[in-house]
Design an enzyme around this catalytic site. Sequence first.
Site: not given
Length: 140
Positions: A58, A61
């Site tokens: 991600c 993230c």
Amino acid sequence: MGNCLNKSQSKDNDSDYHVEFAAGNVKLITTKEAWDQKSEEAKRDGKIVVANFTATWCGPCKMIAPLYSELSEKYTSFMFLLVDVDELADFSTSWDIKATPTFFFLKDGIEIDKLVGANKPELQRKLASVNDLIPQHDNQ
């Protein structure tokens, strides 16, 4: 801000995952038992748990990981946990994770706040707000 809804098809080199995502005072949770242990420790010590449900693939993230680590060093009265939604898929599902990153703020195991997405200013604001609710000892 940014969040990931599902896993991309590309595979990144995950060899630096633990260093990149779990730096500072962030504790990597790899089992349900480790979660239970850290939750009990936080209850015993009167700490608020900040749980970051994340994924190695991600992008948002990865973007917010350094700030999360920095905040873990600033707010020492909190316990910062990191849960990889792919490593602990069933556990993450039990928290109804729809996107990553998702941050939960827990007191005595009960959700007191939540943030979905890599919104740096909002994460900082929520931490400061929750911090104002707890007795001041050695925290910022």
